[in-house]
Design a protein around this motif. Structure first.
Motif, mmCIF file in Angstrom:
data_model
loop_
_atom_site.group_PDB
_atom_site.id
_atom_site.type_symbol
_atom_site.label_atom_id
_atom_site.label_comp_id
_atom_site.label_asym_id
_atom_site.label_seq_id
_atom_site.Cartn_x
_atom_site.Cartn_y
_atom_site.Cartn_z
ATOM 1 N N ALA A 167 -0.294 -6.679 9.485
ATOM 2 C CA ALA A 167 -1.351 -5.594 10.697
ATOM 3 C C ALA A 167 -2.812 -4.542 10.179
ATOM 4 C CB ALA A 167 -0.395 -3.897 10.954
ATOM 5 N N PRO A 168 -3.422 -4.371 11.039
ATOM 6 C CA PRO A 168 -4.279 -4.305 9.464
ATOM 7 C C PRO A 168 -4.745 -2.812 9.116
ATOM 8 C CG PRO A 168 -4.737 -4.620 12.675
ATOM 9 C CD PRO A 168 -3.416 -4.558 12.113
ATOM 10 N N GLU A 169 -4.178 -1.888 9.170
ATOM 11 C CA GLU A 169 -3.961 -0.512 8.240
ATOM 12 C C GLU A 169 -3.109 -1.119 6.962
ATOM 13 O OE1 GLU A 169 -0.754 -0.254 12.098
ATOM 14 O OE2 GLU A 169 -2.559 -1.338 11.664
ATOM 15 N N ILE A 170 -2.392 -2.054 7.452
ATOM 16 C CA ILE A 170 -1.686 -2.506 5.982
ATOM 17 C C ILE A 170 -1.961 -3.217 5.163
ATOM 18 C CG2 ILE A 170 0.822 -3.447 5.121
ATOM 19 C CD1 ILE A 170 1.316 -0.559 7.196
ATOM 20 N N ARG A 171 -2.840 -4.165 6.229
ATOM 21 C CA ARG A 171 -3.508 -4.739 4.966
ATOM 22 C C ARG A 171 -4.458 -4.105 4.370
ATOM 23 N NH1 ARG A 171 -4.730 -7.976 8.682
ATOM 24 N NH2 ARG A 171 -6.907 -8.122 9.163
ATOM 25 N N ALA A 172 -5.093 -3.381 5.181
ATOM 26 C CA ALA A 172 -6.186 -2.445 4.152
ATOM 27 C C ALA A 172 -5.114 -1.400 2.883
ATOM 28 C CB ALA A 172 -6.839 -0.653 5.466
ATOM 29 N N ALA A 173 -4.064 -1.061 4.046
ATOM 30 C CA ALA A 173 -3.236 -0.121 2.143
ATOM 31 C C ALA A 173 -3.093 -0.770 1.231
ATOM 32 C CB ALA A 173 -2.201 0.028 2.999
ATOM 33 N N TYR A 174 -2.944 -2.213 1.051
ATOM 34 C CA TYR A 174 -2.536 -3.538 0.474
ATOM 35 C C TYR A 174 -3.550 -3.746 -0.603
ATOM 36 C CZ TYR A 174 2.266 -4.187 0.755
ATOM 37 O OH TYR A 174 3.921 -3.930 0.934
ATOM 38 N N LYS A 207 -11.832 -4.514 -9.330
ATOM 39 C CA LYS A 207 -10.950 -3.857 -9.281
ATOM 40 C C LYS A 207 -9.547 -5.127 -9.413
ATOM 41 C CE LYS A 207 -12.130 1.418 -8.561
ATOM 42 N NZ LYS A 207 -12.207 2.466 -7.138
ATOM 43 N N GLN A 208 -9.213 -5.103 -9.756
ATOM 44 C CA GLN A 208 -7.960 -5.968 -10.242
ATOM 45 C C GLN A 208 -7.163 -5.282 -8.880
ATOM 46 O OE1 GLN A 208 -6.221 -6.937 -13.216
ATOM 47 N NE2 GLN A 208 -4.591 -9.039 -11.797
ATOM 48 N N TRP A 209 -6.072 -6.184 -8.313
ATOM 49 C CA TRP A 209 -4.716 -5.691 -7.270
ATOM 50 C C TRP A 209 -3.547 -5.261 -7.497
ATOM 51 C CZ3 TRP A 209 0.039 -8.335 -5.279
ATOM 52 C CH2 TRP A 209 0.101 -6.992 -4.920
ATOM 53 N N ASP A 210 -2.921 -3.981 -7.452
ATOM 54 C CA ASP A 210 -1.925 -3.704 -8.179
ATOM 55 C C ASP A 210 -1.058 -2.746 -7.459
ATOM 56 O OD1 ASP A 210 0.643 -2.223 -9.594
ATOM 57 O OD2 ASP A 210 -1.713 -1.312 -11.249
ATOM 58 N N SER A 211 0.229 -3.463 -7.147
ATOM 59 C CA SER A 211 1.061 -3.938 -6.336
ATOM 60 C C SER A 211 1.234 -2.087 -6.084
ATOM 61 C CB SER A 211 2.493 -4.285 -6.395
ATOM 62 O OG SER A 211 3.285 -3.951 -5.177
ATOM 63 N N ARG A 212 1.380 -1.109 -7.565
ATOM 64 C CA ARG A 212 1.734 0.056 -7.249
ATOM 65 C C ARG A 212 0.940 1.235 -6.386
ATOM 66 N NH1 ARG A 212 2.343 0.342 -13.507
ATOM 67 N NH2 ARG A 212 -0.088 -0.763 -13.324
ATOM 68 N N TYR A 213 -0.472 0.316 -6.847
ATOM 69 C CA TYR A 213 -1.348 1.608 -5.880
ATOM 70 C C TYR A 213 -2.058 1.020 -5.062
ATOM 71 C CZ TYR A 213 -1.066 3.678 -10.947
ATOM 72 O OH TYR A 213 0.361 3.255 -11.587
ATOM 73 N N PRO A 265 -3.011 3.815 -1.339
ATOM 74 C CA PRO A 265 -2.917 5.233 -2.566
ATOM 75 C C PRO A 265 -2.148 6.731 -1.911
ATOM 76 C CG PRO A 265 -4.680 3.913 -1.736
ATOM 77 C CD PRO A 265 -3.778 3.358 -0.403
ATOM 78 N N ALA A 266 -1.663 6.214 -0.697
ATOM 79 C CA ALA A 266 -0.909 7.634 -0.167
ATOM 80 C C ALA A 266 0.223 7.594 -0.679
ATOM 81 C CB ALA A 266 -0.981 8.008 1.493
ATOM 82 N N ILE A 267 0.609 6.944 -1.476
ATOM 83 C CA ILE A 267 1.939 7.062 -2.132
ATOM 84 C C ILE A 267 2.086 5.887 -3.494
ATOM 85 C CG2 ILE A 267 4.565 6.769 -1.860
ATOM 86 C CD1 ILE A 267 4.295 6.956 1.266
ATOM 87 N N PRO A 268 1.254 6.642 -4.097
ATOM 88 C CA PRO A 268 1.850 5.873 -5.652
ATOM 89 C C PRO A 268 3.067 5.679 -6.068
ATOM 90 C CG PRO A 268 0.735 7.773 -5.941
ATOM 91 C CD PRO A 268 0.815 7.756 -4.648
ATOM 92 N N HIS A 269 3.395 3.790 -6.333
ATOM 93 C CA HIS A 269 4.638 3.976 -7.423
ATOM 94 C C HIS A 269 4.439 4.032 -8.900
ATOM 95 C CE1 HIS A 269 5.418 1.269 -3.978
ATOM 96 N NE2 HIS A 269 5.367 2.983 -3.757
#
Length: 350
Positions: free
Chosen positions: A11-18, A39-45, A48-52
């Motif tokens: 889904a677009p909103e999830i793709r944006a979040a990832y 910036k390198q992609w990081d699954s933890r972030y 952005p609303a819920i950083p791991h």
């Protein structure tokens, strides 16, 4: 497949979040300079609303502890009957007759034998099962990269949950051995209070194989169980949000999301019970006096594979289905209360 084909499913909103935004201000800069600013992609972030971060993982550890510890303790009577059906099927023939037999011979309180090692052991196990799963998911996602983490997410779920369970079972094993011995021993031959039972297990460690004698069959039971639990749950949640609840997930209220969580957990729990039944039976068989000193293979041969698959299966399906549904519900209720949202279903395209 095109490089971004995996992302087309999401889904677009999830793709944006990832996706972590790239720097676009490249005018007047060399390609090398621009690349250094990317910036390198990081699954933890990824969201952005819920950083791991450490706070997120700590909350997940606590949620897992609550989910597993409380639920396993709540179904102790089912566990007592199930273990006795596995070790003495001639006497304990079914769930209800087994409950009746135990209460008649030992009193109604006997169905709660082993509740304390159950509470402590499965609280520790749940803490590592759920908490480390979150850590391993992010670790493995960063190892394989963004596209692969999304495209092959069932493999990622399996690897993360299986890895977490290795450590969870080390924490569980001593308490599980005490619990099973307390629950399956002939009345009067073994103490039922935790302190005395633990002391006797330690004193007779040459015979009982305490504290880690059941670790290998426990791994054989729990690792397939946990992989089925997490992969099954995530898959069923996605199916619900794709086929039944077809609006975007965030448009459903928390009560509806938590109901989906419970239903998905219960269905996954039935699958868990089926794939781990033989190993669970073997763990129970190890507590029998006549199996002292025997190897796992010899015990399995004597009991028979058909019996390992079937003895106590109905009780275990009911117990594990209920357990798994409640565990996920408690875990997601805790996560929701902590502002982390419910688990699963985010990758369904609307």
């Amino acid at each position: 497949m095109a490089p971004n084909a995996a992302m087309d499913y999401v889904a677009p909103e999830i793709r944006a979040a990832y996706t972590v935004p790239f720097s676009r201000e490249v005018f007047g800069k060399t390609p090398i300079a621009s690349a250094l600013e990317t910036k390198q992609w990081d699954s933890r972030y990824a969201n952005p609303a819920i950083p791991h971060n450490a706070s997120y993982y700590t909350k997940c550890l606590i949620g897992g502890m609550l989910g597993c510890g409380l639920t396993h303790t709540a179904v102790t009577p089912l566990d007592v009957v199930k273990c006795n059906m596995q070790t003495n099927s001639a006497k304990y023939k079914s769930l209800f007759s087994g409950l009746s037999t135990i209460m008649k011979e030992e009193g109604s309180a006997a169905v709660w034998k082993g509740w304390f090692p159950t509470l402590v052991g499965y609280s520790a196990q749940g803490m590592f099962k759920f908490g480390l799963n979150e850590i391993f998911k992010d670790t493995y996602a960063n190892l394989v990269g963004e596209d692969a983490a999304i495209k092959y997410r069932p493999v990622l779920w399996a690897a993360a949950s299986g890895s977490a369970e290795v450590f969870a079972d080390i924490a569980l094993c001593p308490f599980e051995m005490v619990k099973v011995k307390v629950q399956t021993s002939t009345p009067g031959t073994f103490p039922t209070d935790f302190g005395s039972a633990l002391a006797k297990m330690q004193a007779n460690s040459a015979d009982t194989r305490f504290p880690f004698g059941s670790l290998v069959p426990l791994w054989s039971r729990q690792i397939p169980y946990t992989i089925a639990k997490f992969v099954g749950f995530e898959g069923v949640v996605e199916m619900f949000y794709k086929k039944v609840f077809t609006k975007p997930k965030n448009e459903y209220n928390k009560a509806t999301q938590l109901s989906i969580t419970f239903a998905s957990g219960y269905i996954a729990g039935v699958l868990c019970a089926l794939v781990s039944q033989p190993a669970d039976n073997l763990v129970s068989q190890l507590s029998k006096q006549e199996n002292r000193g025997k190897g796992f293979g010899q015990i399995a041969k004597e009991v028979g594979m058909a019996n390992l698959f079937t003895k106590g299966l109905v009780a275990r399906v009911i117990m594990v289905g209920t357990l798994t549904g409640l565990q996920w519900w408690i875990y997601d209720t805790w996560k929701t209360a902590m502002g982390l949202g419910t688990s699963g279903g985010s990758a369904v395209k609307k």
